[in-house]
Design a protein around this motif. Structure first.
Motif, mmCIF file in Angstrom:
data_model
loop_
_atom_site.group_PDB
_atom_site.id
_atom_site.type_symbol
_atom_site.label_atom_id
_atom_site.label_comp_id
_atom_site.label_asym_id
_atom_site.label_seq_id
_atom_site.Cartn_x
_atom_site.Cartn_y
_atom_site.Cartn_z
ATOM 1 N N ALA A 130 -11.538 8.758 -2.526
ATOM 2 C CA ALA A 130 -10.401 8.511 -3.423
ATOM 3 C C ALA A 130 -9.751 7.135 -3.279
ATOM 4 O O ALA A 130 -8.764 6.859 -3.930
ATOM 5 C CB ALA A 130 -9.343 9.593 -3.259
ATOM 6 N N ASP A 131 -10.274 6.292 -2.426
ATOM 7 C CA ASP A 131 -9.749 4.945 -2.249
ATOM 8 C C ASP A 131 -10.920 3.974 -2.270
ATOM 9 O O ASP A 131 -12.058 4.365 -2.461
ATOM 10 C CB ASP A 131 -9.010 4.825 -0.913
ATOM 11 C CG ASP A 131 -7.757 5.690 -0.852
ATOM 12 O OD1 ASP A 131 -7.060 5.813 -1.875
ATOM 13 O OD2 ASP A 131 -7.485 6.245 0.224
ATOM 14 N N ILE A 132 -10.632 2.715 -2.041
ATOM 15 C CA ILE A 132 -11.699 1.723 -1.966
ATOM 16 C C ILE A 132 -11.528 0.932 -0.678
ATOM 17 O O ILE A 132 -10.434 0.468 -0.358
ATOM 18 C CB ILE A 132 -11.687 0.774 -3.177
ATOM 19 C CG1 ILE A 132 -12.021 1.552 -4.450
ATOM 20 C CG2 ILE A 132 -12.658 -0.379 -2.979
ATOM 21 C CD1 ILE A 132 -12.042 0.726 -5.703
ATOM 22 N N TYR A 173 -1.408 -6.250 6.646
ATOM 23 C CA TYR A 173 -0.711 -5.257 5.828
ATOM 24 C C TYR A 173 0.404 -5.922 5.014
ATOM 25 O O TYR A 173 0.513 -5.710 3.802
ATOM 26 C CB TYR A 173 -0.141 -4.155 6.726
ATOM 27 C CG TYR A 173 0.533 -3.055 5.959
ATOM 28 C CD1 TYR A 173 -0.188 -1.936 5.549
ATOM 29 C CD2 TYR A 173 1.885 -3.125 5.624
ATOM 30 C CE1 TYR A 173 0.422 -0.915 4.829
ATOM 31 C CE2 TYR A 173 2.499 -2.118 4.906
ATOM 32 C CZ TYR A 173 1.760 -1.016 4.518
ATOM 33 O OH TYR A 173 2.373 -0.025 3.803
ATOM 34 N N ASP A 174 1.226 -6.731 5.677
ATOM 35 C CA ASP A 174 2.338 -7.408 4.992
ATOM 36 C C ASP A 174 1.839 -8.419 3.964
ATOM 37 O O ASP A 174 2.449 -8.592 2.906
ATOM 38 C CB ASP A 174 3.252 -8.094 6.011
ATOM 39 C CG ASP A 174 3.980 -7.110 6.907
ATOM 40 O OD1 ASP A 174 4.025 -5.903 6.589
ATOM 41 O OD2 ASP A 174 4.507 -7.553 7.953
ATOM 42 N N TRP A 175 0.733 -9.097 4.262
ATOM 43 C CA TRP A 175 0.139 -10.086 3.360
ATOM 44 C C TRP A 175 -0.321 -9.438 2.051
ATOM 45 O O TRP A 175 0.047 -9.872 0.960
ATOM 46 C CB TRP A 175 -1.016 -10.772 4.080
ATOM 47 C CG TRP A 175 -1.944 -11.596 3.246
ATOM 48 C CD1 TRP A 175 -3.268 -11.343 3.031
ATOM 49 C CD2 TRP A 175 -1.664 -12.818 2.550
ATOM 50 N NE1 TRP A 175 -3.822 -12.336 2.249
ATOM 51 C CE2 TRP A 175 -2.859 -13.250 1.937
ATOM 52 C CE3 TRP A 175 -0.520 -13.584 2.385
ATOM 53 C CZ2 TRP A 175 -2.939 -14.405 1.180
ATOM 54 C CZ3 TRP A 175 -0.595 -14.736 1.621
ATOM 55 C CH2 TRP A 175 -1.788 -15.140 1.029
ATOM 56 N N ALA A 192 -1.557 0.197 -3.006
ATOM 57 C CA ALA A 192 -1.119 -0.281 -1.697
ATOM 58 C C ALA A 192 -2.296 -0.427 -0.749
ATOM 59 O O ALA A 192 -3.351 0.162 -0.950
ATOM 60 C CB ALA A 192 -0.108 0.700 -1.104
ATOM 61 N N ILE A 193 -2.085 -1.193 0.292
ATOM 62 C CA ILE A 193 -3.009 -1.254 1.414
ATOM 63 C C ILE A 193 -2.612 -0.146 2.391
ATOM 64 O O ILE A 193 -1.442 0.250 2.443
ATOM 65 C CB ILE A 193 -2.959 -2.641 2.100
ATOM 66 C CG1 ILE A 193 -3.987 -2.728 3.233
ATOM 67 C CG2 ILE A 193 -1.564 -2.977 2.570
ATOM 68 C CD1 ILE A 193 -4.091 -4.107 3.877
ATOM 69 N N ILE A 233 -8.607 -0.417 3.776
ATOM 70 C CA ILE A 233 -8.700 0.480 2.608
ATOM 71 C C ILE A 233 -7.458 0.273 1.745
ATOM 72 O O ILE A 233 -6.352 0.155 2.262
ATOM 73 C CB ILE A 233 -8.826 1.935 3.065
ATOM 74 C CG1 ILE A 233 -10.156 2.118 3.809
ATOM 75 C CG2 ILE A 233 -8.723 2.892 1.890
ATOM 76 C CD1 ILE A 233 -10.323 3.461 4.466
ATOM 77 N N VAL A 234 -7.683 0.237 0.433
ATOM 78 C CA VAL A 234 -6.567 0.182 -0.504
ATOM 79 C C VAL A 234 -6.523 1.493 -1.290
ATOM 80 O O VAL A 234 -7.555 2.078 -1.603
ATOM 81 C CB VAL A 234 -6.626 -1.023 -1.466
ATOM 82 C CG1 VAL A 234 -6.397 -2.325 -0.702
ATOM 83 C CG2 VAL A 234 -7.921 -1.074 -2.243
#
Length: 145
Positions: free
Chosen positions: A15-17, A67-69, A122-123, A142-143
């Motif tokens: 369900a994600d990439i 994550y913040d980037w 989101a990441i 993963i996003v």
């Protein structure tokens, strides 16, 4: 930026990439991570670098910085319709923090001009990896789409 300059690929998750980046320096690894994320939304090589924005992000470690980037890149898209396509950034460790500073260039994302592929929400930290071996950086994350 041309497609042949991309140093990323995708991997399947439920369900994600997943995104995997392999390159020879940390700055480029973070740039490629952003390009890979935004390339899920549109063909990033078509985005014209018409607008420049300053970037300054500080985090506790390389994982938090990644994550913040990616979160910052998605916030620029979601709040200002800004899609970054070119990057001039520098990552440094200062005291107990990691800092990205520099500029990103891009354009207002308009689906009448630039095609739409999918939404990236989101990441995640799930299965995030940042490894340095010899002269190679490997990043996997993963996003949520």
């Amino acid at each position: 930026m041309k497609k042949e300059d991309f140093k990323f690929k995708y991997f399947d998750t439920t369900a994600d990439i997943g995104i995997e980046v392999n390159t020879d320096n940390l700055n480029d690894a973070y740039i490629q991570s952003s390009l890979a994320t935004l390339n899920l939304i549109t063909d990033i090589e078509k985005i014209k670098p018409k607008i420049i924005k300053d970037i300054l992000i500080e985090s506790e470690d390389e994982y938090g910085l990644l994550y913040d980037w990616i979160t910052e890149i998605l916030i620029l898209l979601n709040s200002e319709d800004f899609m970054a396509s070119e990057y001039d950034i520098n990552i440094k460790r200062e005291n107990n923090s990691y800092i990205i500073s520099g500029t990103v260039s891009g354009d207002i994302y308009n689906t009448n001009i630039y095609n739409y592929k999918t939404e990236v929400k989101a990441i995640t930290y799930h299965k995030m990896e940042i490894e340095k071996e010899d002269n190679n950086y490997k990043i996997r994350f993963i996003v949520d789409i």
